[in-house]
Design an enzyme around this catalytic site. Structure first.
Site, PDB file in Angstrom:
ATOM      1  N   MET A 198       0.852  -1.185   0.000  1.00  0.00           N
ATOM      2  CA  MET A 198       0.000   0.000   0.000  1.00  0.00           C
ATOM      3  C   MET A 198       0.892   1.242   0.000  1.00  0.00           C
ATOM      4  O   MET A 198       1.662   1.460   0.930  1.00  0.00           O
ATOM      5  CB  MET A 198      -0.893   0.002   1.241  1.00  0.00           C
ATOM      6  CG  MET A 198      -1.719  -1.264   1.391  1.00  0.00           C
ATOM      7  SD  MET A 198      -2.438  -1.427   3.041  1.00  0.00           S
ATOM      8  CE  MET A 198      -3.559  -0.042   3.058  1.00  0.00           C
TER       9      MET A 198
ATOM     10  N   PHE B 166      -0.264   5.529   6.852  1.00  0.00           N
ATOM     11  CA  PHE B 166       0.770   5.758   5.851  1.00  0.00           C
ATOM     12  C   PHE B 166       1.272   4.456   5.221  1.00  0.00           C
ATOM     13  O   PHE B 166       0.694   3.403   5.418  1.00  0.00           O
ATOM     14  CB  PHE B 166       1.894   6.626   6.428  1.00  0.00           C
ATOM     15  CG  PHE B 166       1.389   7.921   6.968  1.00  0.00           C
ATOM     16  CD1 PHE B 166       1.016   8.935   6.112  1.00  0.00           C
ATOM     17  CD2 PHE B 166       1.222   8.107   8.330  1.00  0.00           C
ATOM     18  CE1 PHE B 166       0.505  10.128   6.600  1.00  0.00           C
ATOM     19  CE2 PHE B 166       0.723   9.294   8.834  1.00  0.00           C
ATOM     20  CZ  PHE B 166       0.356  10.306   7.966  1.00  0.00           C
ATOM     21  N   GLY B 167       2.328   4.530   4.384  1.00  0.00           N
ATOM     22  CA  GLY B 167       2.740   3.390   3.553  1.00  0.00           C
ATOM     23  C   GLY B 167       2.903   2.101   4.332  1.00  0.00           C
ATOM     24  O   GLY B 167       3.510   2.089   5.400  1.00  0.00           O
ATOM     25  N   SER B 168       2.441   1.007   3.816  1.00  0.00           N
ATOM     26  CA  SER B 168       2.399  -0.221   4.587  1.00  0.00           C
ATOM     27  C   SER B 168       2.065  -1.420   3.699  1.00  0.00           C
ATOM     28  O   SER B 168       2.018  -1.308   2.482  1.00  0.00           O
ATOM     29  CB  SER B 168       1.365  -0.072   5.708  1.00  0.00           C
ATOM     30  OG  SER B 168       0.255   0.683   5.262  1.00  0.00           O
ATOM     31  N   ARG B 169       1.815  -2.564   4.326  1.00  0.00           N
ATOM     32  CA  ARG B 169       1.562  -3.798   3.577  1.00  0.00           C
ATOM     33  C   ARG B 169       0.549  -4.651   4.319  1.00  0.00           C
ATOM     34  O   ARG B 169       0.482  -4.629   5.546  1.00  0.00           O
ATOM     35  CB  ARG B 169       2.869  -4.571   3.422  1.00  0.00           C
ATOM     36  CG  ARG B 169       2.851  -5.616   2.339  1.00  0.00           C
ATOM     37  CD  ARG B 169       4.201  -6.285   2.236  1.00  0.00           C
ATOM     38  NE  ARG B 169       4.259  -7.528   3.004  1.00  0.00           N
ATOM     39  CZ  ARG B 169       5.378  -8.133   3.371  1.00  0.00           C
ATOM     40  NH1 ARG B 169       6.540  -7.603   3.094  1.00  0.00           N
ATOM     41  NH2 ARG B 169       5.326  -9.271   4.044  1.00  0.00           N
TER      42      ARG B 169
END
Length: 215
Positions: free
Chosen positions: A98, A183-186
């Site tokens: 993401m 925020f940015g992640s998986r």
């Protein structure tokens, strides 16, 4: 307002539950700088970046309504399929990366009962890095018609808190909102043995809409 669902303006997009600690101070600072900018050139210089940041936060924490797809397993996250990996126990892990441009509210991949929600402390390397396996994460287990389904929310380099929305023991519907990663992640989902994967590496996914498995 408490850290709960932030209501949307009439006709607007709702904002994610769990956004308040980041969003409200940013919007308040932008509003203050805009008011003071009317009388001060110095504040006008401040108003431009703070307003841009507030707009970015509003975009990041959006939580649009979705028409949930019918299927056995649907994507829990918006993003791009980063990897598809067979596991030693016969399951298949589908990892979805993401970016900050994606919606970061995650949804239940199947209907069932949440049997476990475990927060595991860890690091904060970028979620696309192999070392992210040791990042802060929340491990979910769902009791479903396919048996036990494991899903893992993994924090990225900026995301320093994962916000589960529901506790162990909760019954969920497929596509229901279950948590937020800031925020940015998986997000990883493990498909049971015998369930074929319908997506490919590099494919974009939409939470609640993209089907992960194949009949």
């Amino acid at each position: 307002m408490p850290d709960s669902q932030i209501p949307a303006p009439r006709g607007g997009v709702r904002l994610a539950r769990g956004a308040s600690p980041w969003l409200l101070p940013t919007v308040a600072t932008a509003a203050l700088s805009l008011v003071r900018a009317r009388k001060s050139g110095r504040w006008a210089a401040v108003a431009v970046p703070t307003t841009a940041l507030a707009a970015g936060m509003l975009w990041f924490f959006r939580d649009p309504e979705r028409e949930i797809t019918q299927g056995r397993v649907i994507s829990p996250a918006d993003g791009v399929v980063q990897s598809i990996m067979p596991w030693k126990d016969g399951r298949t892990r589908v990892a979805i990366f993401m970016s900050p441009l994606n919606v970061h509210v995650n949804r239940a991949p199947l209907s069932g009962t949440v049997t476990s929600v475990e927060h595991i402390p860890g690091g904060f390397v970028p979620a696309f890095n192999k070392e992210s396996e040791n990042n802060e994460r929340v491990v979910w287990h769902f009791d479903t018609e396919l048996g036990d389904i494991e899903m893992v929310q993994i924090a990225g380099a900026v995301a320093r808190r994962i916000v589960p929305y529901i506790p162990q023991g909760t019954k969920v519907e497929q596509g229901e909102r279950i948590g937020l990663i800031r925020f940015g992640s998986r997000v990883d989902i493990y498909l049971p043995e015998g369930v074929d994967v319908a997506v490919e590496v590099g494919q974009a996914t939409t939470a609640g809409v993209t089907r992960i498995d194949r009949d």
